[in-house]
Enzyme design. Structure first.
Site, PDB file in Angstrom:
ATOM      1  N   LYS A  86     -44.813  16.615  27.798  1.00 59.52           N
ATOM      2  CA  LYS A  86     -43.624  15.910  27.289  1.00 59.52           C
ATOM      3  C   LYS A  86     -43.887  15.455  25.852  1.00 59.52           C
ATOM      4  CE  LYS A  86     -41.629  13.063  30.392  1.00 59.52           C
ATOM      5  NZ  LYS A  86     -41.691  11.912  31.348  1.00 59.52           N
TER       6      LYS A  86
HETATM    7  O1  G3P Z   1     -39.887   9.257  31.809  1.00 67.28           O
HETATM    8  C1  G3P Z   1     -38.633   8.680  31.628  1.00 67.28           C
HETATM    9  C2  G3P Z   1     -38.207   7.816  32.736  1.00 67.28           C
HETATM   10  O2  G3P Z   1     -39.305   7.600  33.574  1.00 67.28           O
HETATM   11  C3  G3P Z   1     -37.660   6.490  32.308  1.00 67.28           C
HETATM   12  O3  G3P Z   1     -37.325   5.791  33.445  1.00 67.28           O
HETATM   13  O4  G3P Z   1     -36.897   3.810  34.816  1.00 67.28           O
HETATM   14  O5  G3P Z   1     -38.295   3.615  32.746  1.00 67.28           O
HETATM   15  O6  G3P Z   1     -35.850   3.995  32.564  1.00 67.28           O
HETATM   16  P1  G3P Z   1     -37.074   4.221  33.389  1.00 67.28           P
END
Ligand code: G3P
Length: 225
Positions: A86
């Site tokens: 990523k």
């Molecule tokens: O990798 C991106 C994703 O995990 C973000 O999730 O829950 O931190 O908004 P969140």
């Protein structure tokens, strides 16, 4: 739609990988930080749990072009085949995506808040783009709609890139994207466990067992004489 676990909790990954039809695990530096151990050990342990045929996503942390390339090499060496690196969907990230594409390393343009970022990452050679549904919702925009727009852009331009929708807080957000035919979604372990957590389902299943027991005195077919 493929489904990934967006988590680094090894116990949760083991459980979900065993009981749910998942395609792999995605991580980011914040998720790895929650595991509170050397991130290389965590990533290796995840690879051991899911095996070499499922996909694991790990993020380059360095923000320089040279650093992203070095991080990408290290990640692929650590985790082997079926590994996706990523990279942030920024100009430096686009440059790294173009360079890594030439090397045959699979990348995902992450930290996607806008369709333009996704379009540019796909053009730069990323195999996935990861829009953050819930975070977009929290900014006052419609995260599901943004992901649908990105899917349309990729489809209508025949771009060789899949959506990996991320940052979910509930099943409805995931279902709306499955209905639309979005390529991939990744959800934290607790969100996945919530998919079929429903008292109506539990009650209906228990009724079947109770009715069978009332009829036969047994709680399984194989126990019948
Ligand atoms: O990798 C991106 C994703 O995990 C973000 O999730 O829950 O931190 O908004 P969140």
């Amino acid at each position: 739609m493929k489904l990934f676990i967006d988590d680094a909790n090894l116990e949760a990954i083991k459980e979900i990988n065993e009981y749910y039809p998942v395609d792999g695990v995605t991580t980011n530096p914040s998720i790895l930080a929650k595991a509170k151990r050397d991130p290389r050990e965590t990533l290796k342990a995840i690879r051991e749990i899911i095996g070499e045929d499922k996909i694991i996503f790990a993020q380059a942390v360095d923000l320089s072009f040279e650093g992203m390339i070095k991080d990408a090499h290290m990640i692929v060496e650590l985790l082997g085949k079926n590994t996706v690196v990523k990279l942030p969907s920024t100009p430096t990230g686009f440059k790294a995506m173009m360079a890594l594409k030439k090397e045959g390393i699979t990348t995902c343009g992450t930290v996607v808040y806008t369709p333009m970022q996704a379009y540019l990452a796909a053009k730069a050679g990323a195999s996935y783009v990861a829009p953050y549904v819930n975070r977009i919702d929290n900014m006052g925009y419609d995260g599901v709609r943004v992901v649908q727009q990105i899917q349309d852009i990729l489809d209508n331009n025949a771009m060789d890139c899949e959506v990996l929708a991320a940052s979910f807080k509930n099943s409805q957000q995931v279902l709306e994207l499955a209905e639309y035919g979005v390529g991939n979604a990744t959800c934290a372990a607790d969100v996945i466990k919530g998919f079929v957590k429903n008292l109506a389902i539990d009650g209906a299943i228990q009724d079947f067992v109770d009715d069978f027991k009332a009829l036969t005195g047994r709680t399984s077919m194989s126990d019948l004489d």
